[in-house]
Design an enzyme around this catalytic site. Structure first.
Site, PDB file in Angstrom:
ATOM      1  N   ALA A 144       0.631  -1.255   0.070  1.00  0.00           N
ATOM      2  CA  ALA A 144       0.014   0.039   0.001  1.00  0.00           C
ATOM      3  C   ALA A 144       1.043   1.241  -0.084  1.00  0.00           C
ATOM      4  O   ALA A 144       1.147   1.603   1.049  1.00  0.00           O
ATOM      5  CB  ALA A 144      -0.949  -0.016   1.378  1.00  0.00           C
ATOM      6  N   ARG A 298      35.491  28.085 -14.109  1.00  0.00           N
ATOM      7  CA  ARG A 298      36.166  27.186 -14.932  1.00  0.00           C
ATOM      8  C   ARG A 298      36.414  27.642 -16.250  1.00  0.00           C
ATOM      9  O   ARG A 298      35.305  28.167 -16.852  1.00  0.00           O
ATOM     10  CB  ARG A 298      35.141  26.051 -14.932  1.00  0.00           C
ATOM     11  CG  ARG A 298      35.621  24.818 -15.896  1.00  0.00           C
ATOM     12  CD  ARG A 298      36.700  24.072 -15.378  1.00  0.00           C
ATOM     13  NE  ARG A 298      37.110  23.144 -16.530  1.00  0.00           N
ATOM     14  CZ  ARG A 298      38.221  22.568 -16.513  1.00  0.00           C
ATOM     15  NH1 ARG A 298      39.214  22.686 -15.523  1.00  0.00           N
ATOM     16  NH2 ARG A 298      38.520  21.483 -17.304  1.00  0.00           N
ATOM     17  N   GLN A 309      26.985  30.195 -24.940  1.00  0.00           N
ATOM     18  CA  GLN A 309      25.504  30.481 -24.591  1.00  0.00           C
ATOM     19  C   GLN A 309      25.022  28.960 -24.209  1.00  0.00           C
ATOM     20  O   GLN A 309      24.107  29.020 -23.515  1.00  0.00           O
ATOM     21  CB  GLN A 309      24.873  30.704 -25.920  1.00  0.00           C
ATOM     22  CG  GLN A 309      24.862  31.968 -26.240  1.00  0.00           C
ATOM     23  CD  GLN A 309      23.872  32.376 -27.399  1.00  0.00           C
ATOM     24  OE1 GLN A 309      23.367  31.453 -27.990  1.00  0.00           O
ATOM     25  NE2 GLN A 309      23.660  33.741 -27.936  1.00  0.00           N
ATOM     26  N   GLU A 394       5.379  11.344  -0.505  1.00  0.00           N
ATOM     27  CA  GLU A 394       4.429  12.266  -0.338  1.00  0.00           C
ATOM     28  C   GLU A 394       3.513  12.381  -1.566  1.00  0.00           C
ATOM     29  O   GLU A 394       3.000  13.576  -1.673  1.00  0.00           O
ATOM     30  CB  GLU A 394       4.963  13.601   0.215  1.00  0.00           C
ATOM     31  CG  GLU A 394       5.546  13.836   1.530  1.00  0.00           C
ATOM     32  CD  GLU A 394       4.647  13.675   2.539  1.00  0.00           C
ATOM     33  OE1 GLU A 394       3.716  14.532   2.562  1.00  0.00           O
ATOM     34  OE2 GLU A 394       4.376  12.861   3.458  1.00  0.00           O
ATOM     35  N   GLY A 395       3.086  11.242  -2.245  1.00  0.00           N
ATOM     36  CA  GLY A 395       2.539  11.364  -3.554  1.00  0.00           C
ATOM     37  C   GLY A 395       3.473  11.202  -4.606  1.00  0.00           C
ATOM     38  O   GLY A 395       4.160  12.451  -4.946  1.00  0.00           O
ATOM     39  N   SER A 397       4.697  11.691  -8.459  1.00  0.00           N
ATOM     40  CA  SER A 397       4.369  12.879  -9.660  1.00  0.00           C
ATOM     41  C   SER A 397       3.128  12.303 -10.273  1.00  0.00           C
ATOM     42  O   SER A 397       2.198  13.006 -10.705  1.00  0.00           O
ATOM     43  CB  SER A 397       5.518  13.086 -10.695  1.00  0.00           C
ATOM     44  OG  SER A 397       6.594  13.881 -10.076  1.00  0.00           O
TER      45      SER A 397
END
Ligand SMILES: Cc1cc2nc3c(=O)[nH]c(=O)nc-3n(C[C@H](O)[C@H](O)[C@H](O)COP(=O)(O)OP(=O)(O)OC[C@H]3O[C@@H](n4cnc5c(N)ncnc54)[C@H](O)[C@@H]3O)c2cc1C
Length: 414
Positions: A144, A298, A309, A394-395, A397
């Site tokens: 469950a 870096r 970019q 907690e549920g 996605s």
């Protein structure tokens, strides 16, 4: 008067300006996260153990305390809790969960318990400096997880002794087996599925409760996660959260075909999901900041990698999605605090978006650090492992999408 109108009268207007109190609290928590949590994070991740010294430090300054968490929960603008949780988890998610895991148990007692239960048990979930305590909230079971209605742990009432007897096995309990106070969700009437469930407090030292296997995890490894086995665990009648009269009245309403407070339960979940969202925002922000700073230092091809970019655009996406996740989180927290109706499952939206943002942004951070990002010498690989939990617990996605899908279509989406 509608819920919205009542809230508008009672609650604060939404504002992105933090109050002075919230700003001060944020700075205070941030200092602790920067100076105490973050330097300890790699060690406790490797050890895969509860970071007791950090909990002790947090208790000493009043951060690990029921007073602190309650104060943030009741902070009038609704921003206290998400701001505090973002900072703690910015420090580290594993230690963050170790510091906040007791809150799950505390919320289940404070949202449904009697004033006597709140007064008796919440302090015992946090303890005091020199004597810290933990709470555990145990709902999930091996069979469950998402399907909470399938809980098999049974609670049977024995009238003669005014005791409840609990039997079953809980899975995945944060602080399970090492907590002082366990809150157990059990079925009192299996025929009624989730509507026949109730929650019970198991006091410290109760016979029959033991820890099963401790899980060895991908991330959040400083947080203890384990099975909890309940073998004829006897708790006094006063340990039924909310009390027997309320349970009997609820079961009678279900028998009459009523919804038995399903709306109230949904509301509680919607109100608690932004708290988890705020944790995810903290991890995502940490990864964004680290990757941005790295990209300035870096140098390849004679220029900082951030000047490309390809990297700057990735940082732009990361910054925008962290802010978007935070805005959804703050909106849902404010709605919860001011009693607004979650008509589009805005709490679930915040958890869904923040959880998935944390996974994506931490992955992008690894990419920006190149080979270094893939090593344990840099924290971003740990943050990536940690972030994944936010799309699961907690549920998941998928469950959040199901709840939002139902709210926005009005259909019984399955
Ligand atoms: C580190 C950690 C800490 C945790 N802490 C706690 C705790 O303190 N207390 C507690 O009670 N529990 C806790 N949990 C349990 C957690 O809440 C569950 O793992 C979660 O609810 C998912 O359940 P499950 O693991 O059984 O997955 P399952 O429910 O078996 O799901 C498997 C997959 O199927 C999908 N799925 C299931 N049903 C549907 C559906 N109807 N539609 C679409 N997709 C579906 C899921 O999204 C998932 O992708 C914790 C878990 C972890 C990993």
């Amino acid at each position: 008067m509608s819920v919205d109108e009542q809230a508008a009268q009672a609650g604060a207007e939404f504002s992105l300006d933090m109050s002075d109190d919230v700003r001060q609290m944020r700075d205070w928590v941030h200092e602790f996260a920067r100076n105490v949590i973050r330097p300890a994070a790699a060690e406790w991740d490797e050890r895969e153990e509860t970071p007791w010294p950090v909990i002790e430090e947090a208790s000493k300054i009043g951060l690990y305390s029921i007073d602190f968490f309650a104060q943030q929960w009741f902070e009038p603008t609704g921003l206290g809790t998400p701001v505090a949780f973002e900072e703690i988890f910015w420090g580290d998610a594993g230690i963050g969960l170790a510091l906040t895991g007791s809150c799950l148990a505390a919320v289940s007692v404070s949202s449904n318990g009697t004033p006597e239960q709140i007064g008796e048990w919440l302090p015992q979930m946090f303890g005091s400096p020199g004597d810290v305590k933990l709470g555990a909230f145990c709902s999930s079971e091996p069979d469950a997880g998402s399907d909470v209605g399938a809980i098999r742990t049974r609670a049977v009432y024995q009238q003669a002794s005014d005791e409840w007897v609990l039997n079953g096995t809980k899975a995945w309990a944060t602080n399970g087996g090492i907590a002082d106070v366990h809150v157990i969700v059990a079925s009192v009437d299996p025929a009624l599925g989730s509507r026949g469930q109730a929650s019970f407090i198991v006091p410290p030292g109760t016979k029959g409760l033991s820890q099963g296997q401790k899980f060895r995890k991908h991330g959040v490894r400083a947080s203890h996660t384990a099975e909890v086995v309940l073998d004829d665990v006897r708790v006094p009648g006063r340990c039924l959260i909310g009390g027997k009269d309320r349970l009997d009245a609820r079961l009678a309403r279900v028998a009459d075909g009523g919804t038995a407070g399903e709306q109230a339960a949904m509301r509680t979940f919607e109100a608690s999901r932004p708290v988890v969202a705020a944790m995810a925002v903290g991890v995502a922000r940490a990864a964004f900041e680290y990757a941005r700073d790295y990209s300035l230092e870096r140098v390849q091809f004679g220029r900082p990698v951030g000047q490309n970019q390809a990297i700057a655009f990735m940082l732009a996406d990361m910054a925008a999605s962290v802010d978007a996740a935070r805005l959804l989180t703050w909106r849902a927290s404010w709605m919860a605090r001011s009693g607004r109706k979650f008509s589009s499952a805005e709490g679930s939206m915040s958890k869904l978006v923040a959880g998935e943002t944390a996974v994506r942004v931490t992955e992008q951070a690894i990419q920006i650090l190149g080979g270094n990002g893939y090593t344990r010498d840099y924290p971003v690989e740990r943050w990536h492992r940690d972030a994944k939990i936010f799309t699961i617990f907690e549920g998941t996605s998928e469950i959040q999408r199901m709840i939002i899908g139902r709210a926005v279509t009005g259909l019984d989406v399955r």
